[in-house]
Design a protein around this motif. Structure first.
Motif, PDB file in Angstrom:
ATOM      1  N   GLU A 128       0.533  -1.005   0.060  1.00  0.00           N
ATOM      2  CA  GLU A 128      -0.296  -0.129  -0.145  1.00  0.00           C
ATOM      3  C   GLU A 128       0.952   1.793   0.213  1.00  0.00           C
ATOM      4  O   GLU A 128       0.273   2.252  -0.519  1.00  0.00           O
ATOM      5  CB  GLU A 128      -1.040  -0.055   1.326  1.00  0.00           C
ATOM      6  CG  GLU A 128      -2.854  -0.033   0.613  1.00  0.00           C
ATOM      7  CD  GLU A 128      -3.279  -1.201   1.328  1.00  0.00           C
ATOM      8  OE1 GLU A 128      -3.013  -1.174   2.209  1.00  0.00           O
ATOM      9  OE2 GLU A 128      -3.560  -1.827   0.595  1.00  0.00           O
TER      10      GLU A 128
ATOM     11  N   GLU B 167     -10.065   3.667 -17.102  1.00  0.00           N
ATOM     12  CA  GLU B 167     -11.602   3.203 -15.857  1.00  0.00           C
ATOM     13  C   GLU B 167     -10.231   1.999 -14.749  1.00  0.00           C
ATOM     14  O   GLU B 167     -10.653   1.926 -13.809  1.00  0.00           O
ATOM     15  CB  GLU B 167     -12.213   1.996 -16.920  1.00  0.00           C
ATOM     16  CG  GLU B 167     -12.957   2.951 -17.546  1.00  0.00           C
ATOM     17  CD  GLU B 167     -14.249   1.834 -18.350  1.00  0.00           C
ATOM     18  OE1 GLU B 167     -15.008   0.679 -17.137  1.00  0.00           O
ATOM     19  OE2 GLU B 167     -14.768   1.737 -19.267  1.00  0.00           O
TER      20      GLU B 167
ATOM     21  N   PRO C 140      -8.985   4.866 -11.922  1.00  0.00           N
ATOM     22  CA  PRO C 140     -10.299   5.151 -11.041  1.00  0.00           C
ATOM     23  C   PRO C 140      -9.667   3.254 -10.152  1.00  0.00           C
ATOM     24  O   PRO C 140      -9.932   3.303  -8.646  1.00  0.00           O
ATOM     25  CB  PRO C 140     -11.524   4.916 -11.494  1.00  0.00           C
ATOM     26  CG  PRO C 140     -11.193   5.547 -12.621  1.00  0.00           C
ATOM     27  CD  PRO C 140      -9.959   5.299 -13.534  1.00  0.00           C
ATOM     28  N   ALA C 141     -10.010   1.820 -10.471  1.00  0.00           N
ATOM     29  CA  ALA C 141      -9.613   0.759  -9.675  1.00  0.00           C
ATOM     30  C   ALA C 141      -8.766   0.934  -8.775  1.00  0.00           C
ATOM     31  O   ALA C 141      -9.032   0.122  -8.218  1.00  0.00           O
ATOM     32  CB  ALA C 141      -9.903   0.025 -11.127  1.00  0.00           C
TER      33      ALA C 141
ATOM     34  N   ARG D 102      -7.639   3.723  -8.187  1.00  0.00           N
ATOM     35  CA  ARG D 102      -7.427   4.440  -6.998  1.00  0.00           C
ATOM     36  C   ARG D 102      -8.170   3.963  -5.737  1.00  0.00           C
ATOM     37  O   ARG D 102      -7.685   3.857  -4.506  1.00  0.00           O
ATOM     38  CB  ARG D 102      -8.310   5.387  -7.461  1.00  0.00           C
ATOM     39  CG  ARG D 102      -6.552   6.506  -8.325  1.00  0.00           C
ATOM     40  CD  ARG D 102      -7.491   7.906  -8.332  1.00  0.00           C
ATOM     41  NE  ARG D 102      -5.583   8.703  -8.732  1.00  0.00           N
ATOM     42  CZ  ARG D 102      -5.946   9.552  -9.755  1.00  0.00           C
ATOM     43  NH1 ARG D 102      -6.970  10.355  -9.950  1.00  0.00           N
ATOM     44  NH2 ARG D 102      -4.685   9.945 -10.199  1.00  0.00           N
ATOM     45  N   LYS D 103      -9.556   2.983  -6.367  1.00  0.00           N
ATOM     46  CA  LYS D 103      -9.802   2.792  -4.429  1.00  0.00           C
ATOM     47  C   LYS D 103      -9.469   1.339  -4.635  1.00  0.00           C
ATOM     48  O   LYS D 103      -9.333   0.806  -2.905  1.00  0.00           O
ATOM     49  CB  LYS D 103     -11.490   1.666  -6.255  1.00  0.00           C
ATOM     50  CG  LYS D 103     -12.659   1.421  -4.820  1.00  0.00           C
ATOM     51  CD  LYS D 103     -13.325   1.307  -6.136  1.00  0.00           C
ATOM     52  CE  LYS D 103     -14.418   0.464  -4.793  1.00  0.00           C
ATOM     53  NZ  LYS D 103     -15.949  -0.657  -6.068  1.00  0.00           N
ATOM     54  N   LEU D 104      -7.721   0.749  -4.669  1.00  0.00           N
ATOM     55  CA  LEU D 104      -8.081  -0.425  -4.047  1.00  0.00           C
ATOM     56  C   LEU D 104      -6.351   0.326  -3.128  1.00  0.00           C
ATOM     57  O   LEU D 104      -5.787  -0.359  -2.447  1.00  0.00           O
ATOM     58  CB  LEU D 104      -6.437  -1.225  -4.809  1.00  0.00           C
ATOM     59  CG  LEU D 104      -8.233  -2.178  -5.720  1.00  0.00           C
ATOM     60  CD1 LEU D 104      -6.473  -2.980  -6.898  1.00  0.00           C
ATOM     61  CD2 LEU D 104      -8.015  -2.910  -5.127  1.00  0.00           C
TER      62      LEU D 104
ATOM     63  N   ASN E 207      -5.996   7.133  -3.429  1.00  0.00           N
ATOM     64  CA  ASN E 207      -6.041   8.369  -4.536  1.00  0.00           C
ATOM     65  C   ASN E 207      -4.800   8.806  -4.903  1.00  0.00           C
ATOM     66  O   ASN E 207      -4.281   8.874  -6.043  1.00  0.00           O
ATOM     67  CB  ASN E 207      -7.117   9.112  -4.442  1.00  0.00           C
ATOM     68  CG  ASN E 207      -8.455   9.140  -4.543  1.00  0.00           C
ATOM     69  OD1 ASN E 207      -8.661   7.533  -4.577  1.00  0.00           O
ATOM     70  ND2 ASN E 207      -9.105  10.060  -4.240  1.00  0.00           N
TER      71      ASN E 207
ATOM     72  N   SER F 289      -9.758  13.539  -9.756  1.00  0.00           N
ATOM     73  CA  SER F 289     -10.009  12.307  -8.125  1.00  0.00           C
ATOM     74  C   SER F 289      -8.147  11.858  -7.215  1.00  0.00           C
ATOM     75  O   SER F 289      -7.873  11.257  -7.209  1.00  0.00           O
ATOM     76  CB  SER F 289     -10.665  11.234  -8.858  1.00  0.00           C
ATOM     77  OG  SER F 289      -9.651  10.709  -9.843  1.00  0.00           O
TER      78      SER F 289
END
Ligand code: AKB
Length: 326
Positions: free
Chosen positions: A4, A20, A23-24, A26-28, A31, A49
């Motif tokens: 992380e 796409e 964002p995937a 950034r979610k994991l 950001n 974002s």
């Protein structure tokens, strides 16, 4: 799995997959951990974002500066010129696809990047390759400059794995169907345009013949394949940057018929152009058993499920006045 604390750089972030994938990721991973970059302007969603940097991958200096400034450890290198644009501008395709990749690999080697993802394509295959259920390891004699750059790119990536122990991975993507950002300059782009035209005009003129059958994949499966391949145990991989992956194969007429089940008044006619010769040089279907065995690849969407979901999302966008199509 990417720790992380590591910073990730995505090149070509404004493109069909990048818009796409960012964002995937950034979610994991958060950001601020995912730096989106592109020569093109970012969409407001991308820019708002998380970090966005203008980056021309043909400039080694610009890549080096970004990697150092953000202490980048993982790169998703998506910047590329696709097949149809490549045939119009072959020198540009070489410059971006080959020199751009070389710059990314060299910056990674020199500056301590841990892992690189670089997509390949079914364009690595050519007329001499078996067209049905194309094997993982087979003849690679493409007739497009895009295919030539992708074959060379696969070999270059594998060379960095062998020579420098750089962890480079990649899939040979089929046509990718998505509803967020339109693809640009590909031969499989018809399979996205047809949905927009079906919803907006109930008519579509297809640039491929009705019987042209190609391997395809829906964007959620494409994102899943990237994330799962990057998380796979390196010691289990026999291949690295050239995994065949697929989810479905259909002809242009079969896709039109599937859309017609939802929109019965939809009409398609066919006016093949220069992209027909490109499509005719590619496989109808590909064998992705190596990806299934080595890292557990399994798609979720077939033609019926993909079509229903594409129409659901695009019709909802239209209802909200957000359906953008040139
Ligand atoms: C293209 O059509 O050029 C791409 C691809 C198959 O790599 N979508």
């Amino acid at each position: 799995m990417t720790p992380e604390t590591e910073t990730i750089l995505v090149t070509g972030a404004s493109g069909q997959i990048g818009s796409e994938l960012v964002p995937a990721l950034r979610k994991l991973y958060g950001n601020d951990k995912v730096i989106a970059s592109d020569v093109a302007r970012p969409s407001p969603a991308l820019e708002n974002s998380g970090p966005f940097e203008k980056l021309d991958v043909t400039s080694r200096q610009e890549i080096g500066q970004l990697v150092q400034r953000y202490r980048v450890k993982v790169i998703y290198h998506l910047a590329a010129i696709l097949s149809a644009t490549g045939e119009k501008f072959p020198q540009k395709a070489w410059e971006v696809n080959i020199n751009g990749l070389y710059n990314i690999l060299e910056a990674s080697r020199e500056l301590g990047v841990r892992q690189v993802f670089c997509p390949s394509s079914i364009a690595v295959f050519g007329p001499a390759t078996p067209r049905v259920n194309t094997p993982q390891d087979t003849v690679l004699s493409p007739t497009t400059i895009y295919g030539v750059t992708k074959v060379a790119g696969e070999h270059l990536c594998d060379y960095y794995v062998r020579k420098y122990n750089l962890d480079v991975r990649g899939c040979r993507f089929p046509g990718i169907i998505s509803n967020e950002t339109l693809p640009g300059g590909g031969t499989t782009d018809y399979a996205v345009a047809i949905f927009y035209e079906a919803i907006i005009n109930r008519r579509y003129t297809c640039f491929l013949k009705p019987e042209t059958r190609l391997p395809m994949m829906y964007m959620p499966d494409c994102l899943k394949s990237i994330i799962e391949l990057m998380a796979a145990d390196f010691s289990r991989l026999k291949h690295h940057s050239n995994f065949n992956v697929t989810a479905m194969s259909f002809s242009a007429a079969e896709l039109a018929a599937e859309i017609k089940k939802h929109l019965p008044d939809f009409e398609v006619d066919y006016r093949p152009d220069f992209r027909q010769a490109i499509a005719d040089s590619w496989p109808e279907s590909i064998d992705d058993s190596a990806a299934r065995e080595e890292w557990g690849w399994k798609p979720d969407y077939d033609l019926a499920a993909m079509t229903a979901d594409m129409l659901r999302v695009l019709v909802e966008k239209q209802r909200q006045g957000r359906l953008e199509y040139p």
